[in-house]
Enzyme design. Structure first.
Site, PDB file in Angstrom:
ATOM      1  N   LYS A 207     -29.711  23.241  51.815  1.00  0.00           N
ATOM      2  CA  LYS A 207     -30.499  22.075  52.232  1.00  0.00           C
ATOM      3  C   LYS A 207     -29.587  21.023  52.862  1.00  0.00           C
ATOM      4  O   LYS A 207     -29.846  20.513  53.933  1.00  0.00           O
ATOM      5  CB  LYS A 207     -31.234  21.509  51.009  1.00  0.00           C
ATOM      6  CG  LYS A 207     -32.070  20.296  51.306  1.00  0.00           C
ATOM      7  CD  LYS A 207     -32.873  19.867  50.080  1.00  0.00           C
ATOM      8  CE  LYS A 207     -33.530  18.525  50.332  1.00  0.00           C
ATOM      9  NZ  LYS A 207     -34.311  18.036  49.203  1.00  0.00           N
ATOM     10  N   GLU A 213     -19.674  25.559  47.304  1.00  0.00           N
ATOM     11  CA  GLU A 213     -19.752  27.009  47.068  1.00  0.00           C
ATOM     12  C   GLU A 213     -20.267  27.731  48.314  1.00  0.00           C
ATOM     13  O   GLU A 213     -19.705  28.741  48.760  1.00  0.00           O
ATOM     14  CB  GLU A 213     -20.713  27.323  45.905  1.00  0.00           C
ATOM     15  CG  GLU A 213     -20.246  26.879  44.545  1.00  0.00           C
ATOM     16  CD  GLU A 213     -20.677  25.456  44.199  1.00  0.00           C
ATOM     17  OE1 GLU A 213     -20.914  24.644  45.135  1.00  0.00           O
ATOM     18  OE2 GLU A 213     -20.761  25.160  43.002  1.00  0.00           O
ATOM     19  N   GLY A 267     -34.730  21.330  46.542  1.00  0.00           N
ATOM     20  CA  GLY A 267     -34.089  22.647  46.625  1.00  0.00           C
ATOM     21  C   GLY A 267     -34.769  23.678  45.737  1.00  0.00           C
ATOM     22  O   GLY A 267     -35.014  24.815  46.144  1.00  0.00           O
ATOM     23  N   ARG A 268     -35.098  23.284  44.510  1.00  0.00           N
ATOM     24  CA  ARG A 268     -35.690  24.242  43.570  1.00  0.00           C
ATOM     25  C   ARG A 268     -37.158  24.523  43.860  1.00  0.00           C
ATOM     26  O   ARG A 268     -37.804  25.273  43.134  1.00  0.00           O
ATOM     27  CB  ARG A 268     -35.474  23.748  42.138  1.00  0.00           C
ATOM     28  CG  ARG A 268     -35.944  22.326  41.886  1.00  0.00           C
ATOM     29  CD  ARG A 268     -35.368  21.788  40.580  1.00  0.00           C
ATOM     30  NE  ARG A 268     -35.705  20.386  40.338  1.00  0.00           N
ATOM     31  CZ  ARG A 268     -34.995  19.346  40.772  1.00  0.00           C
ATOM     32  NH1 ARG A 268     -33.914  19.542  41.510  1.00  0.00           N
ATOM     33  NH2 ARG A 268     -35.351  18.114  40.485  1.00  0.00           N
ATOM     34  N   GLU A 353     -33.579  21.526  35.798  1.00  0.00           N
ATOM     35  CA  GLU A 353     -33.068  20.544  36.750  1.00  0.00           C
ATOM     36  C   GLU A 353     -34.146  19.470  36.993  1.00  0.00           C
ATOM     37  O   GLU A 353     -33.835  18.316  37.270  1.00  0.00           O
ATOM     38  CB  GLU A 353     -32.665  21.223  38.072  1.00  0.00           C
ATOM     39  CG  GLU A 353     -31.764  20.354  38.927  1.00  0.00           C
ATOM     40  CD  GLU A 353     -31.054  21.112  40.049  1.00  0.00           C
ATOM     41  OE1 GLU A 353     -29.863  21.442  39.902  1.00  0.00           O
ATOM     42  OE2 GLU A 353     -31.707  21.388  41.073  1.00  0.00           O
ATOM     43  N   HIS A 384     -35.241  44.519  21.908  1.00  0.00           N
ATOM     44  CA  HIS A 384     -34.122  45.176  21.230  1.00  0.00           C
ATOM     45  C   HIS A 384     -32.892  44.300  21.206  1.00  0.00           C
ATOM     46  O   HIS A 384     -31.774  44.781  20.975  1.00  0.00           O
ATOM     47  CB  HIS A 384     -33.834  46.516  21.919  1.00  0.00           C
ATOM     48  CG  HIS A 384     -35.017  47.430  21.866  1.00  0.00           C
ATOM     49  ND1 HIS A 384     -35.239  48.303  20.830  1.00  0.00           N
ATOM     50  CD2 HIS A 384     -36.100  47.547  22.683  1.00  0.00           C
ATOM     51  CE1 HIS A 384     -36.381  48.946  21.027  1.00  0.00           C
ATOM     52  NE2 HIS A 384     -36.922  48.497  22.150  1.00  0.00           N
ATOM     53  N   LYS A 504     -19.538  17.897  40.363  1.00  0.00           N
ATOM     54  CA  LYS A 504     -19.163  18.422  41.687  1.00  0.00           C
ATOM     55  C   LYS A 504     -18.011  17.605  42.251  1.00  0.00           C
ATOM     56  O   LYS A 504     -17.031  18.143  42.774  1.00  0.00           O
ATOM     57  CB  LYS A 504     -20.338  18.279  42.665  1.00  0.00           C
ATOM     58  CG  LYS A 504     -21.478  19.231  42.487  1.00  0.00           C
ATOM     59  CD  LYS A 504     -22.417  19.047  43.686  1.00  0.00           C
ATOM     60  CE  LYS A 504     -23.793  19.580  43.444  1.00  0.00           C
ATOM     61  NZ  LYS A 504     -24.746  19.244  44.487  1.00  0.00           N
TER      62      LYS A 504
HETATM   63  O1  F6P Z   1     -27.119  21.870  41.809  1.00  0.00           O
HETATM   64  C1  F6P Z   1     -27.533  20.804  42.586  1.00  0.00           C
HETATM   65  C2  F6P Z   1     -28.192  21.228  43.849  1.00  0.00           C
HETATM   66  O2  F6P Z   1     -28.312  20.095  44.641  1.00  0.00           O
HETATM   67  C3  F6P Z   1     -29.557  21.892  43.643  1.00  0.00           C
HETATM   68  O3  F6P Z   1     -30.567  20.977  43.432  1.00  0.00           O
HETATM   69  C4  F6P Z   1     -29.682  22.655  44.900  1.00  0.00           C
HETATM   70  O4  F6P Z   1     -30.703  23.601  44.830  1.00  0.00           O
HETATM   71  C5  F6P Z   1     -28.294  23.236  45.011  1.00  0.00           C
HETATM   72  O5  F6P Z   1     -27.444  22.194  44.567  1.00  0.00           O
HETATM   73  C6  F6P Z   1     -27.901  23.681  46.384  1.00  0.00           C
HETATM   74  O6  F6P Z   1     -27.952  22.645  47.304  1.00  0.00           O
HETATM   75  P1  F6P Z   1     -27.965  22.920  48.855  1.00  0.00           P
HETATM   76  O7  F6P Z   1     -29.186  23.692  49.184  1.00  0.00           O
HETATM   77  O8  F6P Z   1     -27.956  21.577  49.505  1.00  0.00           O
HETATM   78  O9  F6P Z   1     -26.730  23.705  49.202  1.00  0.00           O
END
Ligand code: F6P
Length: 541
Positions: A207, A213, A267-268, A353, A384, A504
């Site tokens: 987003k 990452e 995002g979620r 979240e 199990h 972060k």
């Molecule tokens: O973990 C925080 C967060 O902002 C989430 O809400 C989001 O889904 C994720 O990081 C990834 O963010 P982005 O889509 O901006 O890379």
């Protein structure tokens, strides 16, 4: 209502009712009211809910609905659907429901033709997905795409990854999707292993397009591709999904090959929009639109059904009932479907979240527990592993059982056995087995206490005809709205996530001390300093 819901009359009435009900067993509730098994059921779209096995009576439901009314739930639902800025800490509308508006729908918010923009992106995604699926879109060497690798994390990974796993039976174009999220190098190494760059399409999903990452994994994937096919291959093998065109261009992806969304999609809550591109390529635009129609059916149910016959409302209120009155610490989600094996992980981000907050939307501290802790595994595997604790442990763990009448493909009657296990488990949890019943079986007295099954352990069962794109969309929308209902009762902002930001930033600040670029000084605290020094020793730095 704004303010402290726990000071309301409705909250107090529930507290009193809880005192009366807490000592009662589900066996008694069923014996006293033989009609409850039939009555405490509800249908929404294709989803059938059995909520009779809850520690609740008609009176409980009335009191919970009164609480929802006191919290202004009806008005909040209307506010969300109409695009009011209910995400107060970010001053944003919350319009994931617009992502599944049917063609021709009309919704303008803050001067934006939301419905038109959503369909323009969907059409662009559909056209692209069709080109990839029909092999018109080819890689730099002229070969068709065999694998789509989605690089993203959190909402930019969990949604499409969960849904691809759920719907992989519908992946009919021979295109596999793979997902990379973790900054652990093992993730991208494992995911790219065995892939041919010439037949791989990378979808960089973020987003913000600033997530460490995702950008790091995307750089590694880019090197992998360029190393094999050269710089000019990037245009044919990399596309992006983002709200941030400038950052996409900076990364070197042509914004013609970017699929957008908007800040009013969290995002979620985003995989039914452009974040679902990898899924759409795998299952095709038609199936994807069936999924959207499933979402929309539950949106409409949520928006229009009376509160006491509204599935997300009832399930959300029961979540509050157990969290705040029974002090339940967690909530198990138990899909009897191997295809839904990523569903609990997906729900963890969606629910935790969203509702893991300790201040209300007005900035005041909450005065009761919020944020259900969701966890789970598919049945029968979980049986199990951890069901022992569910049946005989000391904790109350409300559970959601999710099942389907029809398998995609059966073998040797296996699906009926799977379903028999689902029904058996929810029954055993609710009704248990008494000491008398155990004794009547001739169990020696000293063993009998170990075999007593206390029962009185509540669960919902959601039964759908079959796991299809539509029913998956319905299930996800159901849980999205459950989260909304709970957040409304608690008076929190379910749509921000400030709590993840500090860690972060600290990771970025710490990295140079780990790599040796900076001395291990000025570290945030003595304990972290000890760990960093040990880490450097172990790495010979
Ligand atoms: O973990 C925080 C967060 O902002 C989430 O809400 C989001 O889904 C994720 O990081 C990834 O963010 P982005 O889509 O901006 O890379």
């Amino acid at each position: 209502m704004s303010g402290d819901i726990t000071r309301s009359q409705e909250w107090a009435a529930l507290g009193k009712h809880h005192e009366e009900l807490a000592g009662r067993h589900l066996r008694e509730l069923f014996a006293e009211d033989p009609g409850r098994a039939e009555r405490m059921t509800l249908t929404a779209g294709d989803l059938f809910l059995d909520y009779a096995k809850h520690r609740a009576t008609g009176e409980t439901i009335d009191l919970l609905v009164a609480l929802a009314e006191r919290a202004g739930l009806r008005e909040r639902i209307d506010a969300m659907f109409s695009g009011e800025h209910i995400n107060v800490s970010e001053d944003r509308a919350v319009l994931h429901t617009a992502l599944r508006l049917p063609p021709g729908a009309d919704l303008t918010v803050d001067g934006q033709d939301v419905a038109g923009d959503v369909h323009a992106v969907l059409d662009k995604m559909s056209a692209f997905a069709e080109r990839v699926r029909s092999q018109q879109w080819r890689g730099a060497t002229g070969q068709p795409i065999a694998t789509v690798v989605n690089i993203g994390i959190g909402g930019s990974d969990l949604g499409p990854a969960m849904a691809y796993e759920a719907l992989r039976d519908y992946a009919d174009a021979g295109i596999e999707a793979r997902f990379v999220s973790n900054i652990d190098p093992a993730d991208i190494t494992g995911t790219l292993a065995g892939l041919d760059p010439a037949t791989t399409l990378v979808v960089v999903s973020s987003k913000t397009f600033t997530t460490l990452e995702t950008l790091t994994n995307a750089k590694v994937a880019r090197q992998w591709l360029v190393g094999a096919l050269g710089e000019e291959a990037v245009a044919k093998h990399f596309v992006a999904v983002s709200t941030n065109a400038a950052k996409v261009a900076e990364f070197g992806i042509d914004t013609d090959n970017m699929f957008g969304f908007w800040d009013w999609v969290g995002g979620r809550y985003s995989y039914d929009g452009a974040i679902g591109l990898s899924l759409m390529i795998a299952i095709g635009p038609e199936r994807f639109r069936e999924m959207l129609a499933g979402f929309h059916a539950i949106d409409e149910h949520f928006r229009t059904a009376p509160l006491d016959a509204n599935m997300p409302v009832l399930m959300g209120l029961l979540g509050v009932w157990y969290t705040d009155f029974f002090d339940a610490e967690t909530h198990a989600v138990l899909p009897y479907s191997q295809r839904l094996h990523r569903f609990p992980a997906y729900l963890q981000q969606l629910t935790m979240e969203s509702n893991g907050k300790s201040v209300r939307a007005d900035g005041e501290p909450v005065t009761t527990d919020t944020g259900e802790i969701f966890w789970g595994e598919p049945g029968t595997n979980g049986q199990h592993a951890f069901y022992q604790l569910l049946h005989q442990g000391t904790r109350l763990v409300p559970a959601d059982f999710i099942g389907f009448a029809e398998p995609y493909e059966d073998r040797e009657g296996m699906h009926d056995l799977l379903s028999a296990n689902l029904f058996a488990q929810s029954s055993a949890l609710a009704f248990g087995k008494t000491a008398g019943e155990i004794a009547a079986e001739g169990t020696p007295a000293h063993i009998a206490p170990h075999k007593v099954m206390p029962g009185n352990r509540p669960s919902s069962t959601i039964l759908a005809p079959k796991l299809t794109p539509s029913t998956l969309g319905q299930l996800v929308a159901l849980y999205e709205h459950i989260v909304f209902v709970e957040g409304t009762i608690w008076g929190i902002d379910s749509f921000d996530q400030w709590g993840v930001e500090l860690g972060k930033k600290m990771a970025l600040d710490l990295a140079p001390a780990l790599t040796g670029e900076q001395p291990p000084s000025d570290l945030p605290d003595p304990s972290t300093a000890t760990l960093v020094r040990r880490y450097r020793e172990l790495r010979g730095r």
